[in-house]
Design an enzyme around this catalytic site. Structure first.
Site, PDB file in Angstrom:
ATOM      1  N   HIS A  87      -3.132   7.408   3.345  1.00 47.68           N
ATOM      2  CA  HIS A  87      -3.667   6.121   2.892  1.00 47.68           C
ATOM      3  C   HIS A  87      -5.043   5.905   3.529  1.00 47.68           C
ATOM      4  CE1 HIS A  87      -4.154   2.077   1.745  1.00 47.68           C
ATOM      5  NE2 HIS A  87      -3.636   1.494   2.804  1.00 47.68           N
ATOM      6  N   ASN A 117     -10.514   0.624   1.236  1.00 45.62           N
ATOM      7  CA  ASN A 117      -9.057   0.650   1.120  1.00 45.62           C
ATOM      8  C   ASN A 117      -8.673   0.129  -0.259  1.00 45.62           C
ATOM      9  OD1 ASN A 117      -6.347   0.040   1.200  1.00 45.62           O
ATOM     10  ND2 ASN A 117      -6.394  -0.976   3.195  1.00 45.62           N
ATOM     11  N   CYS A 128       0.815  -1.226   0.000  1.00 39.67           N
ATOM     12  CA  CYS A 128       0.000   0.000   0.000  1.00 39.67           C
ATOM     13  C   CYS A 128       0.846   1.273   0.000  1.00 39.67           C
ATOM     14  CB  CYS A 128      -0.937   0.005   1.194  1.00 39.67           C
ATOM     15  SG  CYS A 128      -1.980  -1.445   1.223  1.00 39.67           S
TER      16      CYS A 128
END
Ligand code: ACO
Length: 317
Positions: free
Chosen positions: A242, A272, A108
Site C-alpha cells: 500500500h 495514497n 485501504c
C-alpha cells in the site's frame, strides 16, 4: 487464482507539493521528507466510475477477454458519488458485462479483501473469470484546510482479471475495530424522525498511531503469509505494498533487509490512493514489462477499521 490481465486509470490533473504550498501552510520539503510524496493525480471534472471503467477495460484488453465473459465483478471502494448502485454494477454496464456485481469496503485494505473473496468464488466453482478492482477518490473525504491529511492523498483506479489457477500461495486478512485512529463520517439525508445529533466529519487520522499500527500489522501479515506459503523473504520478487507513506514501506524493507529494487514505489507520483494503490502499482509493473512468469509478488495493505491484509501471488500471465 491466476492473474491474466491488469489495468489502471488516473485523473488528468497533477497537483504537486509546490501547488499545495500555494494553498496552505506547507512545503515540498515537509511533504517529501515525511511521506515520500512529490505529486498526486486529483479528480477535477472526472467521475470515478469513468476511471474505474477505464481501468477495467484495460484489464480486460490485457487479458484478451470481453466483458461478457466475466462471471463476477468485485470492486473495492470507500467513497464515490453514488451510494447506490454499487461501483461494480455501474462498471458492469459500461464494459458490456452481465454478471453478479458487488462492492466491498475494507478501507485501504479492500483490494486484498477482494482477492480473498475472488479466490473463494474460484475455489467453490462459482466463477471462472472475475474482475477484481479498486476505485477510490479519497481527496473527497479530507478537509482541505487540514494540512496534516489533505496532502497525503490522490485518486485513481486499478483492476485485474483473474481466472482459475494455482497462483495464490497464501492470503491473510484481519480487522480490529478501532474507530478512534481513522474515520470519516458522511452526511445523511434528514428525516422528520431523527432526534439524535449527527455530525459530518471529514477524514480524521491520528497520524503517528496509524503509522505505528501500519508498520506492525504489515510486518506481521507479511511474515504470516511467507510462513504459510513456506517461503522466505528473499523468495519474493516484488513487495507491492500500500502506497501510503514511503517511511512505512522503507521501515518494513529494512526489517526484511532486502534490496530497494524489490520494493517498487509510485506514491511519489500518485500519493495514497487508498485501496487502489496496490492494484495501480501492479498494473504499472506489468506495463513496464517488469513481471516475469514465476515471479512471486507479495501484496500488503492496511487501513481504517483497523483492517490489514497480505497475500502472495505467483505471476503466471
Ligand atoms: N506541512 C507542514 N507541516 C505540517 C503538515 C504539512 N502538510 N502537516 C502537519 N504538519 C505539522 C504539524 O502541525 C506539527 O507541527 P507542530 O509540531 O508545530 O505541532 C508537525 O508538522 C508534526 O506533525 P506530526 O503529525 O507529528 O507529523 P508526523 O511526523 O507524524 O507526520 C504523517 C505526519 C505524515 C501523517 C505521519 O504521521 C504518517 O504518515 N502517518 C501514517 C499515515 C498513513 O499511513 N495514513 C494512511 C493510512 S490509512 C489510509 O490509507 C486511508
Amino acid at each position: 487464482m491466476r492473474i491474466i490481465g491488469t489495468g489502471s486509470a488516473h485523473p488528468k490533473r497533477t497537483v504537486t507539493n509546490d501547488d499545495l504550498a500555494q494553498l496552505m501552510d506547507t512545503s515540498d520539503a515537509w511533504i517529501r521528507e515525511r511521506t515520500g510524496i512529490c505529486s498526486r493525480q486529483v479528480i477535477t471534472d472526472e467521475h470515478l466510475e469513468d476511471l474505474a471503467t477505464e481501468a477495467a477495460q484495460r484489464a480486460l484488453d490485457d487479458a484478451q477477454i470481453e466483458g461478457k465473459e466475466l462471471d463476477y465483478i468485485i470492486c473495492s471502494n470507500v467513497i464515490n458519488e453514488y451510494v447506490t448502485p454499487s461501483m461494480a454494477s455501474i462498471v458492469e454496464g459500461k464494459i458490456g458485462a452481465s454478471c453478479p456485481c458487488v462492492d466491498l469496503n475494507a478501507a485501504c485494505t479492500g483490494f486484498i479483501y477482494a482477492i480473498d473473496f475472488a479466490e473463494a468464488l474460484l475455489q467453490t466453482d462459482r466463477a471462472n473469470n472475475i474482475l477484481v478492482m479498486a476505485a477510490e477518490e479519497p481527496t473527497r473525504m479530507v478537509n482541505w484546510n487540514d494540512r496534516s491529511t489533505c496532502v497525503l492523498f490522490g485518486d485513481g483506479a486499478g483492476a485485474m482479471v483473474v481466472t482459475k489457477g494455482n497462483g495464490l500461495r497464501a492470503i491473510k486478512v484481519s480487522s480490529k475495530s478501532n474507530l478512534g485512529v481513522l474515520h470519516y463520517k458522511r452526511k445523511l439525508e434528514p428525516t422528520p424522525f431523527i432526534t439524535k445529533e449527527e455530525e459530518h466529519k471529514p477524514l480524521y487520522m491520528a497520524g503517528q498511531e496509524v503509522f505505528k499500527t501500519a508498520v506492525t500489522s504489515s510486518l506481521h501479515d507479511l511474515l504470516a503469509v511467507l510462513s504459510e506459503a513456506g517461503l522466505t523473504k528473499d523468495d519474493i520478487t516484488y513487495y507491492i505494498l500500500h502506497q501510503a507513506n514511503f517511511r512505512i514501506n522503507d521501515f518494513i524493507r529494512h526489517r526484511f533487509d532486502v534490496d530497494a529494487s524489490k520494493f517498487p514505489v509510485n506514491m511519489d507520483r500518485y500519493g495514497n490512493s487508498s485501496s487502489a494503490s496496490v492494484a495501480m502499482l501492479l498494473d504499472e509493473l506489468n506495463r513496464m514489462g517488469r513481471l516475469k512468469k514465476g515471479d512471486l509478488l507479495a501484496f500488503s495493505a492496511f487501513g481504517a477499521g483497523f483492517t490489514s491484509g497480505a497475500c502472495i501471488i505467483e505471476w503466471n500471465k
